[in-house]
Scaffold this motif. Structure first.
Motif, PDB file in Angstrom:
ATOM      1  N   ILE A  64       0.967  -1.330   0.018  1.00 43.62           N
ATOM      2  CA  ILE A  64      -0.001  -0.071   0.145  1.00 43.62           C
ATOM      3  C   ILE A  64       0.927   1.296  -0.172  1.00 43.62           C
ATOM      4  O   ILE A  64       0.486   2.192  -0.595  1.00 43.62           O
ATOM      5  CB  ILE A  64      -0.943  -0.054   1.254  1.00 43.62           C
ATOM      6  N   VAL A  65       1.776   1.110   0.769  1.00 45.27           N
ATOM      7  CA  VAL A  65       2.809   2.484   0.847  1.00 45.27           C
ATOM      8  C   VAL A  65       3.636   2.575  -0.554  1.00 45.27           C
ATOM      9  O   VAL A  65       3.805   3.742  -1.065  1.00 45.27           O
ATOM     10  CB  VAL A  65       3.742   2.381   2.130  1.00 45.27           C
ATOM     11  N   VAL A  66       3.889   1.537  -1.132  1.00 50.94           N
ATOM     12  CA  VAL A  66       4.493   1.590  -2.589  1.00 50.94           C
ATOM     13  C   VAL A  66       3.769   2.291  -3.511  1.00 50.94           C
ATOM     14  O   VAL A  66       3.758   3.090  -4.345  1.00 50.94           O
ATOM     15  CB  VAL A  66       5.082   0.318  -2.740  1.00 50.94           C
ATOM     16  N   LEU A  67       2.278   1.978  -3.368  1.00 48.87           N
ATOM     17  CA  LEU A  67       1.464   2.583  -4.155  1.00 48.87           C
ATOM     18  C   LEU A  67       1.240   4.123  -3.902  1.00 48.87           C
ATOM     19  O   LEU A  67       1.420   4.806  -5.031  1.00 48.87           O
ATOM     20  CB  LEU A  67      -0.070   1.967  -3.907  1.00 48.87           C
ATOM     21  N   PHE A  68       1.327   4.365  -2.556  1.00 45.54           N
ATOM     22  CA  PHE A  68       1.329   5.901  -2.214  1.00 45.54           C
ATOM     23  C   PHE A  68       2.763   6.641  -2.962  1.00 45.54           C
ATOM     24  O   PHE A  68       2.609   7.553  -3.448  1.00 45.54           O
ATOM     25  CB  PHE A  68       1.418   6.233  -0.797  1.00 45.54           C
ATOM     26  N   VAL A  69       3.837   5.884  -2.656  1.00 48.13           N
ATOM     27  CA  VAL A  69       5.060   6.449  -3.307  1.00 48.13           C
ATOM     28  C   VAL A  69       4.910   6.510  -4.653  1.00 48.13           C
ATOM     29  O   VAL A  69       5.350   7.455  -5.361  1.00 48.13           O
ATOM     30  CB  VAL A  69       6.208   5.458  -2.666  1.00 48.13           C
ATOM     31  N   MET A  73       5.496   9.872  -6.923  1.00 51.91           N
ATOM     32  CA  MET A  73       6.368  10.275  -7.908  1.00 51.91           C
ATOM     33  C   MET A  73       5.963  10.612  -9.099  1.00 51.91           C
ATOM     34  O   MET A  73       6.677  11.205 -10.005  1.00 51.91           O
ATOM     35  CB  MET A  73       7.252   8.615  -8.041  1.00 51.91           C
ATOM     36  N   THR A  74       4.614  10.537  -9.594  1.00 52.58           N
ATOM     37  CA  THR A  74       3.922  10.842 -10.816  1.00 52.58           C
ATOM     38  C   THR A  74       3.753  12.734 -10.558  1.00 52.58           C
ATOM     39  O   THR A  74       3.445  13.073 -11.715  1.00 52.58           O
ATOM     40  CB  THR A  74       2.836  10.350 -10.814  1.00 52.58           C
ATOM     41  N   LEU A  75       3.842  13.081  -9.190  1.00 53.13           N
ATOM     42  CA  LEU A  75       3.629  14.483  -9.202  1.00 53.13           C
ATOM     43  C   LEU A  75       4.871  15.109  -9.775  1.00 53.13           C
ATOM     44  O   LEU A  75       5.942  14.833  -9.498  1.00 53.13           O
ATOM     45  CB  LEU A  75       3.295  14.888  -7.654  1.00 53.13           C
TER      46      LEU A  75
ATOM     47  N   LEU B  79      -6.566   6.668  -4.580  1.00 51.96           N
ATOM     48  CA  LEU B  79      -5.673   7.181  -5.519  1.00 51.96           C
ATOM     49  C   LEU B  79      -5.657   7.345  -6.956  1.00 51.96           C
ATOM     50  O   LEU B  79      -5.323   8.431  -7.482  1.00 51.96           O
ATOM     51  CB  LEU B  79      -4.422   6.068  -5.185  1.00 51.96           C
ATOM     52  N   ALA B  80      -6.456   6.473  -7.597  1.00 49.31           N
ATOM     53  CA  ALA B  80      -6.971   6.785  -8.723  1.00 49.31           C
ATOM     54  C   ALA B  80      -7.473   8.019  -8.861  1.00 49.31           C
ATOM     55  O   ALA B  80      -7.707   8.747  -9.903  1.00 49.31           O
ATOM     56  CB  ALA B  80      -7.695   5.400  -9.361  1.00 49.31           C
ATOM     57  N   LEU B  81      -8.649   8.086  -8.031  1.00 49.27           N
ATOM     58  CA  LEU B  81      -9.596   9.194  -8.061  1.00 49.27           C
ATOM     59  C   LEU B  81      -8.773  10.597  -7.985  1.00 49.27           C
ATOM     60  O   LEU B  81      -8.962  11.529  -8.526  1.00 49.27           O
ATOM     61  CB  LEU B  81     -10.408   9.376  -6.686  1.00 49.27           C
ATOM     62  N   PHE B  82      -7.703  10.468  -7.027  1.00 51.31           N
ATOM     63  CA  PHE B  82      -6.614  11.691  -6.865  1.00 51.31           C
ATOM     64  C   PHE B  82      -6.216  12.018  -8.083  1.00 51.31           C
ATOM     65  O   PHE B  82      -6.047  13.155  -8.391  1.00 51.31           O
ATOM     66  CB  PHE B  82      -5.700  11.330  -5.705  1.00 51.31           C
ATOM     67  N   LEU B  83      -5.360  11.094  -8.739  1.00 52.10           N
ATOM     68  CA  LEU B  83      -4.914  11.377 -10.014  1.00 52.10           C
ATOM     69  C   LEU B  83      -5.758  11.929 -11.144  1.00 52.10           C
ATOM     70  O   LEU B  83      -5.443  12.813 -11.871  1.00 52.10           O
ATOM     71  CB  LEU B  83      -4.072   9.998 -10.485  1.00 52.10           C
ATOM     72  N   ARG B  84      -7.121  11.197 -10.881  1.00 53.69           N
ATOM     73  CA  ARG B  84      -8.194  11.675 -11.893  1.00 53.69           C
ATOM     74  C   ARG B  84      -8.346  13.187 -11.658  1.00 53.69           C
ATOM     75  O   ARG B  84      -8.627  14.066 -12.814  1.00 53.69           O
ATOM     76  CB  ARG B  84      -9.096  10.830 -11.890  1.00 53.69           C
ATOM     77  N   ILE B  85      -8.633  13.668 -10.665  1.00 54.00           N
ATOM     78  CA  ILE B  85      -8.847  15.047  -9.922  1.00 54.00           C
ATOM     79  C   ILE B  85      -7.745  16.095 -10.424  1.00 54.00           C
ATOM     80  O   ILE B  85      -8.091  16.976 -10.884  1.00 54.00           O
ATOM     81  CB  ILE B  85      -9.259  14.924  -8.523  1.00 54.00           C
TER      82      ILE B  85
END
Lengths: 168, 102
Positions: A64-69, A73-75, B79-85
């Motif tokens: 889950i934390v890797v998903l967050f990271v 990283m895409t920001l 997280l998918a919603l966050f990226l979409r927004i």
């Protein structure tokens, strides 16, 4: 004595949870979240729930934390954030150092035999598996349906709509 | 493990949940709210495992696995919603995007 370890790890998790929800920097918040999860895993071990502790580290801190990271990283990273990181690395290292030393302390307890035997009766992974695939089989089916719904939802939300699909 | 120890662990679990709830309410960035939601979910997980350890019963860890599944699905969709927004409105402030427009 092992219960003291559980309470210590729980208090530690409380402090790092407070840090995780108050940090302005996303990566710092995620690192404190990992510290909180590791402390919680120590508390689970001390409570005799080794299977839950392993799952906590593998799935929470691992997946889950890797998903967050990955999302962080895409920001886009601006140059001023890098200079801010450089400045904070000079001034903000004592708190992470203190946390790392404090999370190391239970392992030292175990090394020197201070912790002693587990206070709670341990529940083995075999017992949990017998429960989950015996009387709780319906709950496992519902959990798999939840994961499938999440998968389909993410696929639907994350679909790119810039190029409309050509319909045959 | 006596009853007062169980009460101590329950207080810890309630504290974790309260901290997570505070984070969800106080933060504005959606990513930080998701992190706080994870903290809040770990409180009930600790409560289930502590109760299971008190009764020496595997059902506490069974409920923990269900909580884990819920957290995984919730984080993926969040997280998918966050990226979409971010892609559609260019912001991650949950106050700005609070009004839905169809």
């Amino acid at each position: 004595m092992s219960l003291l370890l559980a309470i210590y790890a729980g208090a530690f998790a409380l402090v790092s949870a407070a840090l995780a929800v108050t940090r302005p920097n996303a990566v710092h918040a995620l690192l404190y979240l990992v510290v909180m999860l590791l402390a919680l895993a120590v508390a689970f071990f001390a409570l005799g729930a080794a299977f839950a502790a392993v799952l906590l580290i593998l799935i929470y801190a691992g997946a889950i934390v890797v998903l967050f990271v990955f999302v962080v990283m895409t920001l886009p990273i601006s140059p001023e954030s890098i200079t801010r990181e450089r400045a904070s690395l000079r001034g903000a290292w004592p708190l992470p150092l203190l946390l790392s030393v404090l999370i190391l302390a239970p392992f030292l307890f175990g090394e020197f035999g201070i912790a002693g035997n587990s206070a709670a009766a341990p529940v083995s992974a075999q017992q949990v598996g017998r429960l989950l695939f015996g009387p709780w089989a319906l709950a496992i089916e519902l959990a798999s349906l939840l994961l499938l719904a999440g998968l389909i939802g993410v696929r639907h939300i994350g679909r790119s709509d810039r190029t409309p699909r050509s319909r045959p | 493990m006596t009853g007062s120890d169980l009460i101590g662990m329950m207080i810890l679990a309630a504290g974790l949940f309260a901290i997570g709830l505070f984070g969800v309410l106080a933060r504005r960035g959606i990513l930080f709210q998701l992190v706080a939601l994870e903290v809040a979910l770990s409180g009930p997980a600790l409560a289930f495992v502590a109760a299971g350890a008190y009764h020496a019963d595997p059902q506490g860890q069974g409920m923990f696995i269900l909580v884990l599944t819920l957290a995984a699905a919730e984080v993926a969709v969040g997280l998918a919603l966050f990226l979409r927004i971010r892609r559609t409105s260019g912001t991650d402030d949950s106050d700005i995007i609070s009004g839905m427009k169809g």
